[in-house]
Design an enzyme around this catalytic site. Structure first.
Site, short mmCIF file in Angstrom:
data_model
loop_
_atom_site.label_atom_id
_atom_site.label_comp_id
_atom_site.label_asym_id
_atom_site.label_seq_id
_atom_site.Cartn_x
_atom_site.Cartn_y
_atom_site.Cartn_z
N GLY A 12 22.10 7.10 62.62
CA GLY A 12 20.76 6.91 62.04
C GLY A 12 20.82 6.20 60.70
O GLY A 12 20.02 6.46 59.81
N HIS A 13 21.77 5.24 60.57
CA HIS A 13 22.04 4.64 59.25
C HIS A 13 20.94 3.72 58.76
O HIS A 13 20.99 3.26 57.63
CB HIS A 13 23.37 3.88 59.30
N LEU A 16 15.53 6.54 56.62
CA LEU A 16 15.40 6.91 55.19
C LEU A 16 16.62 7.70 54.73
O LEU A 16 17.25 7.37 53.72
CB LEU A 16 14.11 7.75 55.02
N GLY A 18 19.60 8.31 56.49
CA GLY A 18 20.88 7.68 56.84
C GLY A 18 21.21 6.51 55.92
O GLY A 18 22.37 6.35 55.51
N SER A 109 15.37 20.07 58.73
CA SER A 109 14.28 19.92 57.77
C SER A 109 13.70 21.29 57.46
O SER A 109 13.92 22.26 58.18
CB SER A 109 13.25 18.96 58.36
N SER A 110 12.93 21.36 56.37
CA SER A 110 12.42 22.65 55.93
C SER A 110 11.37 23.23 56.90
O SER A 110 11.00 24.39 56.78
CB SER A 110 11.82 22.53 54.53
N CYS A 111 10.92 22.42 57.88
CA CYS A 111 9.93 22.94 58.84
C CYS A 111 10.55 23.95 59.81
O CYS A 111 9.85 24.56 60.61
CB CYS A 111 9.25 21.82 59.60
N TYR A 138 9.40 19.96 67.30
CA TYR A 138 10.41 19.36 66.41
C TYR A 138 11.24 20.45 65.74
O TYR A 138 12.48 20.40 65.72
CB TYR A 138 9.69 18.51 65.35
N LYS A 142 15.26 21.36 65.99
CA LYS A 142 16.14 21.42 64.82
C LYS A 142 16.83 22.79 64.71
O LYS A 142 18.00 22.87 64.34
CB LYS A 142 15.35 21.12 63.53
N PRO A 165 17.07 19.46 54.07
CA PRO A 165 16.42 18.92 52.87
C PRO A 165 14.92 19.21 52.88
O PRO A 165 14.31 19.39 53.93
CB PRO A 165 16.65 17.42 52.97
N THR A 166 14.35 19.24 51.70
CA THR A 166 12.90 19.32 51.58
C THR A 166 12.30 17.95 51.90
O THR A 166 13.02 17.04 52.32
CB THR A 166 12.53 19.78 50.16
N LEU A 168 11.45 14.27 51.84
CA LEU A 168 12.18 13.17 51.18
C LEU A 168 11.25 12.00 50.92
O LEU A 168 10.25 11.82 51.62
CB LEU A 168 13.31 12.69 52.08
N HIS A 181 4.76 10.27 56.32
CA HIS A 181 4.57 11.56 55.68
C HIS A 181 3.56 11.41 54.53
O HIS A 181 3.18 10.30 54.18
CB HIS A 181 5.91 12.08 55.16
N ARG A 211 3.82 21.43 46.59
CA ARG A 211 4.82 20.85 47.49
C ARG A 211 6.04 20.38 46.70
O ARG A 211 5.95 20.04 45.53
CB ARG A 211 4.23 19.64 48.24
N1 LIG Z 1 11.89 12.11 55.85
C1 LIG Z 1 11.85 13.35 55.36
O1 LIG Z 1 10.99 13.71 54.53
C2 LIG Z 1 12.89 14.34 55.77
C3 LIG Z 1 12.86 15.58 55.15
C4 LIG Z 1 13.79 16.53 55.50
C5 LIG Z 1 14.71 16.24 56.48
N2 LIG Z 1 14.74 15.03 57.09
C6 LIG Z 1 15.72 14.85 58.16
O2 LIG Z 1 16.53 13.70 58.02
C7 LIG Z 1 16.83 13.19 59.33
C8 LIG Z 1 16.49 11.71 59.36
O3 LIG Z 1 15.12 11.57 58.97
P1 LIG Z 1 14.58 10.20 58.37
O4 LIG Z 1 13.39 10.55 57.56
O5 LIG Z 1 15.69 9.40 57.80
O6 LIG Z 1 14.06 9.50 59.70
P2 LIG Z 1 13.92 7.94 60.04
O7 LIG Z 1 13.72 7.16 58.79
O8 LIG Z 1 12.92 7.84 61.13
O9 LIG Z 1 15.37 7.58 60.61
C9 LIG Z 1 15.84 8.11 61.81
C10 LIG Z 1 16.84 7.16 62.37
O10 LIG Z 1 17.31 7.67 63.61
C11 LIG Z 1 17.35 6.61 64.55
N3 LIG Z 1 17.17 7.09 65.91
C12 LIG Z 1 16.11 7.77 66.42
N4 LIG Z 1 16.30 8.02 67.72
C13 LIG Z 1 17.52 7.50 68.04
C14 LIG Z 1 18.27 7.42 69.24
N5 LIG Z 1 17.81 7.95 70.39
N6 LIG Z 1 19.47 6.79 69.20
C15 LIG Z 1 19.94 6.25 68.06
N7 LIG Z 1 19.27 6.27 66.89
C16 LIG Z 1 18.08 6.91 66.89
C17 LIG Z 1 16.20 5.71 64.16
O11 LIG Z 1 16.36 4.42 64.68
P3 LIG Z 1 15.06 3.62 65.22
O12 LIG Z 1 14.10 3.61 64.05
O13 LIG Z 1 15.61 2.29 65.58
O14 LIG Z 1 14.54 4.43 66.37
C18 LIG Z 1 16.28 5.76 62.63
O15 LIG Z 1 17.18 4.80 62.14
C19 LIG Z 1 16.04 14.02 60.32
O16 LIG Z 1 16.88 14.97 60.91
C20 LIG Z 1 15.01 14.73 59.49
O17 LIG Z 1 14.70 16.00 59.98
C21 LIG Z 1 13.85 14.06 56.76
#
Ligand SMILES: NC(=O)c1ccc[n+]([C@@H]2O[C@H](COP(=O)([O-])OP(=O)(O)OC[C@H]3O[C@@H](n4cnc5c(N)ncnc54)[C@H](OP(=O)(O)O)[C@@H]3O)[C@@H](O)[C@H]2O)c1
Length: 321
Positions: A12-13, A16, A18, A109-111, A138, A142, A165-166, A168, A181, A211
């Site tokens: 997931g690089h 946000l 990654g 995630s915190s949810c 979701y 998790k 994480p909370t 982000l 979000h 929040r």
């Molecule tokens: N954003 C927040 O506020 C937040 C808060 C707490 C925790 N987190 C956690 O952090 C993690 C990542 O969240 P994020 O906010 O970085 O999400 P994001 O920006 O949507 O990034 C997720 C990444 O995963 C990739 N992905 C999704 N499905 C895939 C699949 N089947 N195969 C390969 N790659 C796949 C996506 O690629 P594509 O876009 O090309 O599909 C995207 O690059 C999650 O576990 C989330 O729970 C996020």
């Protein structure tokens, strides 16, 4: 501790979380990063994930790939939210065990915590009450990921840690209003009001809910810090009586009204902020207890206004044109 030449897979690089982890690893001199886009490796495809791990044999894994979205996306696509996340976790965690990965960090995630959780939310409150209904598929996926980490650690002796994480924000965030979000949505709405010369921006609810927000680069620093802990501290994260769960928060919260005022100041919107009291506020407070990671020596450092300024700059570069 991770050797600078170790092979590290960041799943997931381009997301946000990654992308911030990759940036942090590169900043610290890690030079052997394994990166695959969703198009190159669909993590739902079990055979493809197995072939990838067998071929590449990563030593460390950061699992930041997930199907992620705000309340609208979660309620429109509940089946995809549960299936995709369960499949990604099952495939990556299982193949990481088979490939002998030394240490892995799974992002949740915190949810995962109950809807009416006591505040601040401690790791031990997991599974102590009903979940928030809007993102239950979701959250359950998790929680299953945490359980997989814990089960593999107990049965196979793996070292899989689950970091929660909370909320982000930061460079690389999604500003698509159907899928974003609260904070990126507010940045976009306020920016659009400014450029359209509008006199008002409407914020849902009373503005009173509290929040917590964490800058994505601080979160990434925490994730790399965790996987780099010396053996004794790292080993202490694992035991049979509690899941290998660790919160990553900023440590303080702020009201939605303060949040909206800070965004307006940084965006340069001088109109009025109107609070639409007919819309629901949601839970009055959501703050993680980050005492566990703080006791290991890590603390968030980016102030909210600094982080918002950096996020807004990124928004202007990527979206505003
Ligand atoms: N954003 C927040 O506020 C937040 C808060 C707490 C925790 N987190 C956690 O952090 C993690 C990542 O969240 P994020 O906010 O970085 O999400 P994001 O920006 O949507 O990034 C997720 C990444 O995963 C990739 N992905 C999704 N499905 C895939 C699949 N089947 N195969 C390969 N790659 C796949 C996506 O690629 P594509 O876009 O090309 O599909 C995207 O690059 C999650 O576990 C989330 O729970 C996020």
């Amino acid at each position: 501790m991770m050797d600078r030449g170790a092979s590290i897979y960041v799943a997931g690089h381009r997301g946000l979380a990654g992308s911030a982890i990759v940036k942090q690893l590169q900043k610290q001199g890690y030079r052997n990063l394994l990166l695959r886009t969703h198009a190159e490796l669909d993590l739902i495809d079990q055979a493809a994930v197995r072939a990838f791990f067998e071929r590449e044999q990563p030593e460390y894994v950061f699992l930041a790939a997930a199907k992620v979205g705000g309340i609208v996306a979660n309620s429109t696509y509940p089946a995809q939210f549960i299936y995709d996340n369960l499949a990604i976790e099952a495939n990556v965690l299982h193949e990481s065990w088979r490939a002998g990965v030394k240490r892995l960090l799974f992002l949740g995630s915190s949810c995962i915590y109950p809807r009416d959780c006591p505040q601040p939310m401690k790791e031990e409150y997991l599974l102590t009450g009903p979940l928030e209904a809007t993102n239950r598929p979701y959250a359950i996926a998790k929680i299953a990921g945490i359980e997989i980490c814990w089960s593999y650690n107990r049965q196979y002796g793996t070292r899989f840690v689950a970091a929660m994480p909370t909320n982000l924000y930061g460079p690389g965030d999604s500003y698509d209003l159907n899928n974003s979000h609260v904070l990126p949505a507010l940045i976009r709405k306020t920016h659009e009001a400014k450029t359209a010369g509008l006199a008002q921006v409407t914020v849902w609810g009373t503005g009173a809910p509290m929040r917590e927000f964490l800058y994505s680069e601080d979160m990434a620093e925490a994730c790399v810090y965790l996987l780099n802990l010396p053996d004794v501290e790292f080993g202490a994260l694992f035991n049979d009586s509690a899941p290998p769960l660790i919160n990553i928060g900023f440590g303080e919260d702020l009201s939605v009204a303060e949040l909206a005022r800070t965004v307006a100041r940084i965006v340069g919107f001088s109109g009025e902020l109107c609070f639409d009291r007919s819309k629901p506020d949601g839970t009055p407070k959501k703050l993680l207890d980050s005492g566990r990671i703080q006791s290991l020596g890590w603390r968030a450092r980016t102030r909210f206004d600094e982080g918002i300024a950096a996020a807004y700059k990124d928004f202007l570069n990527r979206y505003a044109s």
